[in-house]
Design a protein around this motif. Structure first.
Motif, mmCIF file in Angstrom:
data_model
loop_
_atom_site.group_PDB
_atom_site.id
_atom_site.type_symbol
_atom_site.label_atom_id
_atom_site.label_comp_id
_atom_site.label_asym_id
_atom_site.label_seq_id
_atom_site.Cartn_x
_atom_site.Cartn_y
_atom_site.Cartn_z
ATOM 1 N N UNK A 5 -7.307 -8.376 6.922
ATOM 2 C CA UNK A 5 -6.447 -8.241 5.790
ATOM 3 C C UNK A 5 -5.954 -6.868 5.729
ATOM 4 N N UNK A 6 -4.587 -6.818 5.383
ATOM 5 C CA UNK A 6 -3.851 -5.555 5.138
ATOM 6 C C UNK A 6 -3.575 -5.509 3.824
ATOM 7 N N UNK A 7 -4.027 -4.467 3.021
ATOM 8 C CA UNK A 7 -3.941 -4.039 1.633
ATOM 9 C C UNK A 7 -2.805 -2.832 1.616
ATOM 10 N N UNK A 8 -1.832 -3.090 0.972
ATOM 11 C CA UNK A 8 -0.960 -2.053 0.644
ATOM 12 C C UNK A 8 -1.385 -1.354 -0.601
ATOM 13 N N UNK A 9 -1.778 -0.052 -0.524
ATOM 14 C CA UNK A 9 -2.027 0.576 -1.739
ATOM 15 C C UNK A 9 -1.689 2.063 -1.659
ATOM 16 N N UNK A 10 -0.448 2.427 -2.045
ATOM 17 C CA UNK A 10 0.242 3.706 -1.838
ATOM 18 C C UNK A 10 -0.069 4.822 -2.470
ATOM 19 N N UNK A 11 -0.947 4.765 -3.541
ATOM 20 C CA UNK A 11 -1.431 6.008 -4.329
ATOM 21 C C UNK A 11 -2.771 5.821 -5.127
ATOM 22 N N UNK A 12 -3.923 6.620 -5.140
ATOM 23 C CA UNK A 12 -5.204 6.575 -5.880
ATOM 24 C C UNK A 12 -4.664 7.162 -7.307
ATOM 25 N N UNK A 13 -3.500 7.654 -7.576
ATOM 26 C CA UNK A 13 -3.240 8.221 -8.567
ATOM 27 C C UNK A 13 -2.547 7.128 -9.671
ATOM 28 N N UNK A 14 -3.276 6.748 -10.637
ATOM 29 C CA UNK A 14 -2.669 5.636 -11.487
ATOM 30 C C UNK A 14 -1.339 5.693 -11.802
ATOM 31 N N UNK A 15 -0.804 6.806 -12.288
ATOM 32 C CA UNK A 15 0.656 6.719 -12.919
ATOM 33 C C UNK A 15 1.524 6.533 -11.574
#
Length: 362
Positions: free
Chosen positions: A145-155
């Motif tokens: 499974x590939x999970x797209x997650x561009x940032x760990x900063x909420x905003x």
């Protein structure tokens, strides 16, 4: 100091990846001959919808321009059955969409697994809809499974995707807990797409390092991809990229899938087969699986003619899809050979130095 070291390491890794990309393109004629009777991977769009509004993706633009819909069960079965008969290597149940928006997605996964026991089956998701109930079912059928997650900063995350950070983060953590308990070995890969100006901003380096540490702590792979201009389909970046990509003579494809046109077949919900997964506006349709089969389209004269433009230097028109793509091989055959040889020499040198240092320490 640590930030400077991170920047140096990132730039070195970029240089190595670029040289490896050139090396993959060194012998395009040999690669052209490797095209098999049947694709190694099919990428199936069971539904064309997505719930995100990512600024690095053309979906928000093309969704209003082109027909959208869901794949029929009859067509899906036809595709999967043919894949089973030809012992396909991989089945990816995503294409320009968020697969979990399809209410029948788990049924599709189950059928694909039933018919293709030895194939690698997986999909890519933004995880916003990967809730506990779906997670428990999905884990029974997939290998990756590939999970797209561009940032760990909420905003920053919500600015880029238009999704709720806490929901996606919670879904990812719970799914990872399921994979640890599962008897099946499931590869989880987090995808971080670097902005096109990544190397000009120190903040981007820090964010990349945070995501890498996040993945290391959870023992999952981190894929930090270079920015794609989606074959010129991102209007926000069109003016920037058309200067560096527009040509009529090509030298190959350097997508991360390694020669995508020789290995991968993207299939839309309506049965249309595209040349490439970057063809968001469906410009090059090479066939339709409602009236044809996979092998017929894959080995057609039309498809071969297009490959000749990509790999054999046959001239294309100024608006040909691949001429607008940042992932085409930019340089000539001779230049690629030279770069490839230099890369191998340096690689051998660095390995020798590494062995010497290891020997001295021991």
């Amino acid at each position: 100091m640590s930030t400077k070291l991170t920047m140096m390491r990132e730039n070195l890794q970029l240089a190595i990846r670029i040289m490896e990309a050139y090396w993959r393109q060194t012998f395009p004629r040999l690669e052209r001959k490797k095209k098999t009777f049947f694709p190694e991977t099919v990428m199936i769009q069971t539904s064309s919808f997505c719930n995100a509004k990512c600024i690095i993706c053309p979906y928000s633009e093309v969704a209003n321009e082109l027909p959208q819909g869901k794949m029929s069960w009859k067509l899906f079965k036809k595709i999967i059955d043919e894949c089973s008969q030809n012992n396909i290597s991989k089945i990816a149940l995503h294409l320009m969409n968020e697969p979990l928006m399809d209410s029948n997605f788990i049924d599709y996964l189950a059928y694909a697994r039933e018919k293709n026991l030895h194939a690698g089956i997986g999909f890519s998701t933004n995880a916003s809809l990967l809730n506990r109930e779906k997670g428990k079912e999905i884990i029974k059928y997939i290998d990756v499974i590939h999970i797209s997650f561009p940032s760990l900063d909420e905003d920053e995350y919500e600015k880029i995707t238009g999704l709720n950070f806490n929901v996606s983060f919670s879904n990812i953590d719970y799914f990872l807990s399921l994979t640890k308990k599962s008897s099946r070995k499931i590869k989880v890969r987090l995808i971080f797409v670097k902005p096109f100006n990544f190397y000009k901003n120190l903040r981007n380096y820090v964010e990349a390092e945070r995501i890498k540490n996040f993945c290391n702590k959870r023992n999952i792979a981190c894929l930090r991809w270079l920015f794609f201009n989606r074959a010129g389909n991102l209007s926000n970046y069109k003016n920037y990229f058309q200067v560096v990509t527009r040509r009529t003579k090509l030298n190959g494809c350097s997508l991360p899938t390694k020669h995508s046109p020789l290995r991968l077949m993207p299939i839309l919900f309506n049965g249309d087969v595209l040349l490439c997964c970057m063809d968001w506006r469906r410009e090059i349709v090479v066939g339709n699986l409602n009236t044809q089969n996979i092998a017929e389209i894959w080995n057609s004269k039309l498809y071969k003619g297009i490959l000749d433009k990509i790999y054999f230097g046959k001239k294309s028109n100024n608006n040909f899809l691949c001429t607008r793509c940042i992932n085409d091989c930019k340089f000539s055959y001779f230049f690629n050979v030279s770069i490839g040889c230099i890369y191998l020499l340096f690689r051998k040198l660095f390995l020798s130095i590494g062995r010497m240092l290891k020997y001295q320490k021991s």
